[in-house]
Design an enzyme around this catalytic site. Structure first.
Site, PDB file in Angstrom:
ATOM      1  N   LYS A  39     -11.003   5.151  13.878  1.00  0.00           N
ATOM      2  CA  LYS A  39      -9.766   5.877  14.190  1.00  0.00           C
ATOM      3  C   LYS A  39      -8.796   5.782  13.009  1.00  0.00           C
ATOM      4  O   LYS A  39      -8.984   4.944  12.118  1.00  0.00           O
ATOM      5  CB  LYS A  39      -9.140   5.310  15.462  1.00  0.00           C
ATOM      6  CG  LYS A  39      -8.706   3.863  15.350  1.00  0.00           C
ATOM      7  CD  LYS A  39      -8.276   3.304  16.706  1.00  0.00           C
ATOM      8  CE  LYS A  39      -7.887   1.851  16.595  1.00  0.00           C
ATOM      9  NZ  LYS A  39      -7.627   1.244  17.907  1.00  0.00           N
ATOM     10  N   ARG A  94      -1.552  -0.799  29.035  1.00  0.00           N
ATOM     11  CA  ARG A  94      -1.384   0.465  28.307  1.00  0.00           C
ATOM     12  C   ARG A  94      -2.196   1.513  29.072  1.00  0.00           C
ATOM     13  O   ARG A  94      -1.651   2.250  29.870  1.00  0.00           O
ATOM     14  CB  ARG A  94      -1.857   0.344  26.853  1.00  0.00           C
ATOM     15  CG  ARG A  94      -0.962  -0.536  25.995  1.00  0.00           C
ATOM     16  CD  ARG A  94      -1.302  -0.424  24.524  1.00  0.00           C
ATOM     17  NE  ARG A  94      -2.747  -0.440  24.276  1.00  0.00           N
ATOM     18  CZ  ARG A  94      -3.295  -0.610  23.085  1.00  0.00           C
ATOM     19  NH1 ARG A  94      -2.541  -0.764  22.014  1.00  0.00           N
ATOM     20  NH2 ARG A  94      -4.612  -0.609  22.951  1.00  0.00           N
ATOM     21  N   TYR A 144      17.967  -2.377  -6.370  1.00  0.00           N
ATOM     22  CA  TYR A 144      18.957  -1.945  -5.388  1.00  0.00           C
ATOM     23  C   TYR A 144      19.530  -3.117  -4.614  1.00  0.00           C
ATOM     24  O   TYR A 144      18.797  -4.008  -4.182  1.00  0.00           O
ATOM     25  CB  TYR A 144      18.330  -0.966  -4.393  1.00  0.00           C
ATOM     26  CG  TYR A 144      18.038   0.388  -4.986  1.00  0.00           C
ATOM     27  CD1 TYR A 144      19.062   1.210  -5.455  1.00  0.00           C
ATOM     28  CD2 TYR A 144      16.726   0.852  -5.060  1.00  0.00           C
ATOM     29  CE1 TYR A 144      18.790   2.454  -5.991  1.00  0.00           C
ATOM     30  CE2 TYR A 144      16.441   2.105  -5.586  1.00  0.00           C
ATOM     31  CZ  TYR A 144      17.474   2.901  -6.057  1.00  0.00           C
ATOM     32  OH  TYR A 144      17.203   4.133  -6.578  1.00  0.00           O
ATOM     33  N   MET A 194      11.372   3.280  -4.048  1.00  0.00           N
ATOM     34  CA  MET A 194      10.439   4.326  -3.640  1.00  0.00           C
ATOM     35  C   MET A 194       9.188   4.350  -4.520  1.00  0.00           C
ATOM     36  O   MET A 194       8.073   4.503  -4.032  1.00  0.00           O
ATOM     37  CB  MET A 194      11.129   5.696  -3.671  1.00  0.00           C
ATOM     38  CG  MET A 194      10.202   6.818  -3.212  1.00  0.00           C
ATOM     39  SD  MET A 194      10.942   8.444  -3.334  1.00  0.00           S
ATOM     40  CE  MET A 194      12.014   8.456  -1.928  1.00  0.00           C
TER      41      MET A 194
END
Ligand SMILES: *Cc1c(COP(=O)(O)O)cnc(C)c1O
Length: 368
Positions: A35, A130, A256, A304
């Site tokens: 998957k 679930r 940053y 990024m």
């Protein structure tokens, strides 16, 4: 020239991990769970290594079509079953086995026109909460399916919530045994953690085990066990190169938010990999990384397209890092040093699964 970032998928490791799962599973048949595009590795890339599996398990019907397109004629199981009635037509056409976890799926089967009865895996909700029928409703769901001409064989499955941890599987296993007692049909309960930790018991192994993360070389119960202690090999390497080296003085900050401040003069490297490549932004100062095959740490915030790394341990090891030096974010460096994906995941507050699945589209992938 493209950016130097690249992912390598290690075919031999995928095949070795499947054999490892098979050894734990003994006489049970092994689903290779593919998957999420084979946990981010790419179905077409893992296919060759997994063709000795007994079946492929996945969720997405398009992924099932891709496995058939590769020439696989054996079993394919839809782990969440069908999502709408016309999915059953594809199940008939591609002979897909499918999970039945709710009444709506039985309704769809009852209304389905087919010459070919379908094989289904009836799912018990044994405590995960679930998918699946609650224990008191399981046997009536089985009886309903058993009365349908659209249904051929009915197998039994459930999914463990704590196979990797201290709570274990006993409470769910008990519920499964009670709900399925005396019902005919094959059984499947084990995911990777249960295969590695609990499949010594032939009853628990059942007829089919569902091996996912173990095939991709990550330990489902890290840090209690590492991939190496389970004898699982890394199947994905994410690597890049240094773009720059900066000399910092005491008090200089990096990146940053100035999240890292040098306490003393030090050199840092800037590597071409960031969160837009799938590297976790939550990885903080201290997250392990290999530069020139030498283990060091991230410093400052992940941006990024770049991360910044401490070069002092690299110089100390006698490597002279500079523009173009190899940086391994996880996996195997050119010199053979391994940085387990599980260690990087832990430092970022997540699991190996998420890092593999999040590998970004823009990263070129090579297979070896
Ligand atoms: C994903 C999945 C698995 C495989 O789990 P791993 O922890 O990756 O081994 C097994 N069974 C079901 C139903 C799943 O959804």
């Amino acid at each position: 020239m493209p950016r130097p970032i690249c992912a390598h998928i290690h075919t031999a490791a995928l095949a070795a991990n499947l054999e490892r799962a098979r050894r734990c599973a003994a006489d049970a048949r092994v689903w290779a769970v593919v998957k999420a595009n084979a946990y981010g590795h790419g179905i077409e890339r893992v296919w060759g290594a997994f063709r000795s599996a007994d079946g492929f398990a996945l969720l997405d019907l398009q992924e099932a079509e891709r496995v058939r397109a590769l020439g696989w004629r054996g079993p394919i199981l839809l782990l969440e079953g069908v999502f709408e009635a016309r999915d059953l037509e594809l199940c008939s056409r591609l002979s897909l086995w499918h999970t039945v976890h709710c009444d709506e799926q039985i309704d769809m089967l009852a209304a389905h026109k087919t010459q070919q009865p379908q094989r289904v895996f009836l799912k018990l909700n044994s405590g995960m909460n679930r998918l699946g029928f609650a224990p008191p409703r399981y046997r009536s769901a089985w009886a309903r399916l058993n009365a349908l001409t659209q249904v051929d064989e009915i197998s039994h499955m459930t999914h463990f919530s704590d196979a990797d941890g201290p709570r274990g599987i006993a409470h769910q296993w008990q519920a499964f045994c009670t709900a399925t007692r005396d019902l005919p049909g094959e059984r499947s309960v084990c995911n990777s953690a249960a295969i590695l930790r609990h499949a010594g018991d032939a009853q628990v192994r059942g007829d089919w085990v569902r091996a996912g993360i173990a095939l991709y070389g990550s330990a489902p119960d890290f840090p209690e066990h590492s991939a190496a202690t389970w004898e699982l090999a890394p199947t994905m390497t994410l690597s890049t190169q240094l773009l720059a080296v900066q000399q910092l003085q005491a008090g200089d900050s990096v990146g940053y938010g100035s999240r890292f401040v040098a306490e003393a003069p030090m050199r840092i490297g800037v590597a071409a990999c960031g969160y837009a490549d799938g590297y976790p932004r939550h990885a903080d100062t201290g997250t392990p990384v290999l530069v020139g095959g030498v283990r060091t740490r991230l410093v400052g915030r992940v941006s990024m397209d770049m991360v910044t790394v401490d070069l002092e341990p690299v110089f100390s090891a006698g490597v002279e890092p500079g523009f173009g030096t190899e940086v391994t974010l996880w996996g195997r460096s050119g010199s053979g040093t391994v940085l387990p994906i599980d260690e990087v995941a832990q430092a970022a507050g997540t699991v190996g699964y998420e890092l593999m699945c999040a590998l970004a589209q823009r990263v070129p992938v090579l297979t070896d």
